[in-house]
Motif scaffolding. Structure first.
Motif, short mmCIF file in Angstrom:
data_model
loop_
_atom_site.label_atom_id
_atom_site.label_comp_id
_atom_site.label_asym_id
_atom_site.label_seq_id
_atom_site.Cartn_x
_atom_site.Cartn_y
_atom_site.Cartn_z
N ILE A 114 -15.06 -60.71 46.35
CA ILE A 114 -14.50 -61.37 47.51
C ILE A 114 -15.40 -61.19 48.73
CG2 ILE A 114 -13.10 -59.39 48.28
CD1 ILE A 114 -10.88 -61.41 49.00
N GLY A 115 -15.52 -62.24 49.55
CA GLY A 115 -16.29 -62.15 50.78
C GLY A 115 -15.46 -61.49 51.87
N GLU A 116 -16.13 -60.84 52.82
CA GLU A 116 -15.40 -60.17 53.90
C GLU A 116 -14.60 -61.17 54.72
OE1 GLU A 116 -16.11 -57.07 57.62
OE2 GLU A 116 -17.69 -57.40 56.13
N GLU A 117 -15.14 -62.36 54.94
CA GLU A 117 -14.41 -63.37 55.71
C GLU A 117 -13.14 -63.80 54.98
OE1 GLU A 117 -16.74 -66.71 56.84
OE2 GLU A 117 -18.15 -65.53 58.06
N GLN A 166 -19.66 -51.49 42.63
CA GLN A 166 -19.03 -50.27 43.09
C GLN A 166 -19.25 -50.10 44.60
OE1 GLN A 166 -21.02 -50.76 40.47
NE2 GLN A 166 -20.78 -49.17 38.89
N ALA A 167 -20.48 -50.36 45.06
CA ALA A 167 -20.79 -50.22 46.48
C ALA A 167 -19.98 -51.23 47.29
CB ALA A 167 -22.29 -50.41 46.72
N ARG A 168 -19.85 -52.42 46.77
CA ARG A 168 -19.09 -53.46 47.48
C ARG A 168 -17.62 -53.07 47.59
NH1 ARG A 168 -20.19 -58.34 49.06
NH2 ARG A 168 -18.53 -59.91 49.27
N ALA A 169 -17.05 -52.54 46.50
CA ALA A 169 -15.66 -52.11 46.52
C ALA A 169 -15.46 -50.97 47.51
CB ALA A 169 -15.21 -51.69 45.13
N ALA A 170 -16.43 -50.07 47.59
CA ALA A 170 -16.33 -48.96 48.53
C ALA A 170 -16.38 -49.45 49.98
CB ALA A 170 -17.44 -47.95 48.27
N GLU A 171 -17.34 -50.32 50.27
CA GLU A 171 -17.53 -50.81 51.63
C GLU A 171 -16.35 -51.68 52.09
OE1 GLU A 171 -20.61 -53.64 54.20
OE2 GLU A 171 -21.18 -52.92 52.20
N LEU A 172 -16.00 -52.67 51.27
CA LEU A 172 -14.87 -53.53 51.63
C LEU A 172 -13.55 -52.76 51.57
CD1 LEU A 172 -15.73 -56.95 49.94
CD2 LEU A 172 -15.85 -56.35 52.36
N GLY A 173 -13.51 -51.75 50.70
CA GLY A 173 -12.31 -50.93 50.61
C GLY A 173 -12.04 -50.17 51.90
#
Length: 401
Positions: free
Chosen positions: A383-386, A309-316
């Motif tokens: 998914i990675g940010e890169e 969830q945190a990853r989706a929020a940050e990358l989102g």
């Protein structure tokens, strides 16, 4: 003909044409990447319409499935099995509810929710026999069964499949006044997607979901949230309803619950609501089978960490910031969404959504169109940010001119 063309021709010759896939044939996949039969790699920015929230062949989920396959895969509900109780208990806890009714596909879960609401309306609320009504929103997508397409407003989904199942009232999405007017003493449920995915990732006006929640409480009506696509981390929260502080009476879950390995769905609610069923009134041979429960238990454990969830929020935030720079640039009319989920409206003068999807495919990025000139982005949450930036660079190359 190439190997790709041969395989597409064979599929076209021997399968019913219920889909119009892009002309790519996938052979292998891992994480956020897929490889076709010719060895070309593609970044997957669709993730199986959110079924692959945890990526392709997630090792943790593969191992959970493998371990269970060595023990028992199917008992049917004729017998108990040792994963069922834990699955129901832990999914109910994740949802903050009490009771689970497992099925397989999202459409089955929606059908189950409709049956549940009607049964509750007759046996608990006291609605006269055959009079129950369910209020739904226009532009919805809840599946393609006969009952579900009966309350669709999409001609492509609905036309030529009548006669249609009665008992539904359709109101504009986001229109609280219309919702209030549609409710009668025979209304048993409001069925909504907290974010409409197939319609183009439409986010309702701020305050709409809480107002619907309050209205359903006032009228003694069940609020049913179809979180098949929006749930389980996609929007940066476990459930999209959480963004508005809303807890429905019933969650409808699917897609990511199966971890991209097999279909798993469920309706989750209170004992009072799901307690209306008696043995024999509803069920499924494969619903809640041992293999499904084992995989879903691992999905639940992964979600309990909050990591995804945190990853989706940050990358989102990053995704929408980058997409926002394209909005109004000539080729893009509008961008909207939440978390790692976005709808991009393409200027029809530039091309259709399918044409844009093919241009992106040629650059190694896979997305899918909807409703003519809209494309949807829903990358795996792993998914990675890169990699995400790599995909966005290609999106800019196609749409940023």
């Amino acid at each position: 003909m190439t190997a790709t063309e041969d395989l597409i021709a064979a599929a076209d010759a021997h399968s019913a044409h219920t889909y119009h896939p892009l002309p790519v044939v996938i052979a292998t996949a891992d994480g956020a990447w897929m490889t076709d039969v010719a060895g070309r790699r593609y970044l997957d920015l669709l993730a199986g319409y959110s079924a692959l929230n945890f990526g392709h062949r997630n090792r943790r989920l593969i191992e959970a499935a493998r371990a269970q396959m060595e023990r028992v895969t199917l008992t049917s509900r004729a017998f108990h099995h040792d994963r069922f109780g834990a699955f129901c208990e832990q999914l109910a806890a994740l949802c903050g509810m009490e009771t689970v009714l497992p099925m397989n596909t999202g459409a089955e879960a929606v059908e189950t929710a409709v049956k549940t609401a009607r049964k509750w309306g007759y046996t608990v609320k006291g609605v006269p026999a055959e009079m129950a009504k369910v209020v739904v929103a226009g532009n919805n997508f809840h599946g393609r069964t006969t009952t579900i397409i009966s309350f669709s407003t999409d001609p492509e989904t609905r036309a030529d499949f009548g006669p249609y199942t009665p008992g539904f009232e359709i109101v504009p999405y986001g229109d609280l006044t219309a919702m209030r007017s549609a409710m009668t003493e025979n209304t048993v449920a409001v069925l909504l997607e907290p974010i409409q995915g197939e319609a183009g990732v439409l986010v309702p006006p701020a305050g709409y979901l809480p107002a619907v929640r309050e209205l359903t409480r006032e009228r003694n009506v069940l609020f049913v949230a179809d979180e098949v696509q929006s749930g389980l981390g996609r929007t940066g929260r476990t459930f999209a309803c959480e963004h508005e502080g809303v807890v429905p009476d019933m969650y409808v879950l699917g897609k990511a619950l199966g971890g991209g390995l097999l279909p798993v769905s469920a309706v989750v609610s209170s004992r009072e609501v799901l307690g209306v069923f008696r043995p024999g009134e509803h069920g499924s041979t494969f619903g809640g089978n041992p293999l499904a429960c084992a995989v879903a238990l691992e999905v639940i454990a992964m979600l309990r960490t909050g990591e995804y969830q945190a990853r989706a929020a940050e990358l989102g935030e990053h995704l929408h910031r980058e997409l926002g720079q394209l909005a109004g640039a000539g080729r893009v009319r509008a961008v909207r969404g939440r978390g790692l989920w976005a709808g991009v409206d393409v200027n029809p003068a530039f091309g259709t959504g399918r044409e844009v999807s093919k241009k992106l495919m040629d650059r190694g990025v896979l997305v899918k169109d909807t409703h003519g000139s809209t494309i949807r982005l829903s990358p795996p949450l792993v998914i990675g940010e890169e990699d995400l930036d790599w995909g966005l660079d290609r999106l800019r190359a196609v749409l940023g001119g």
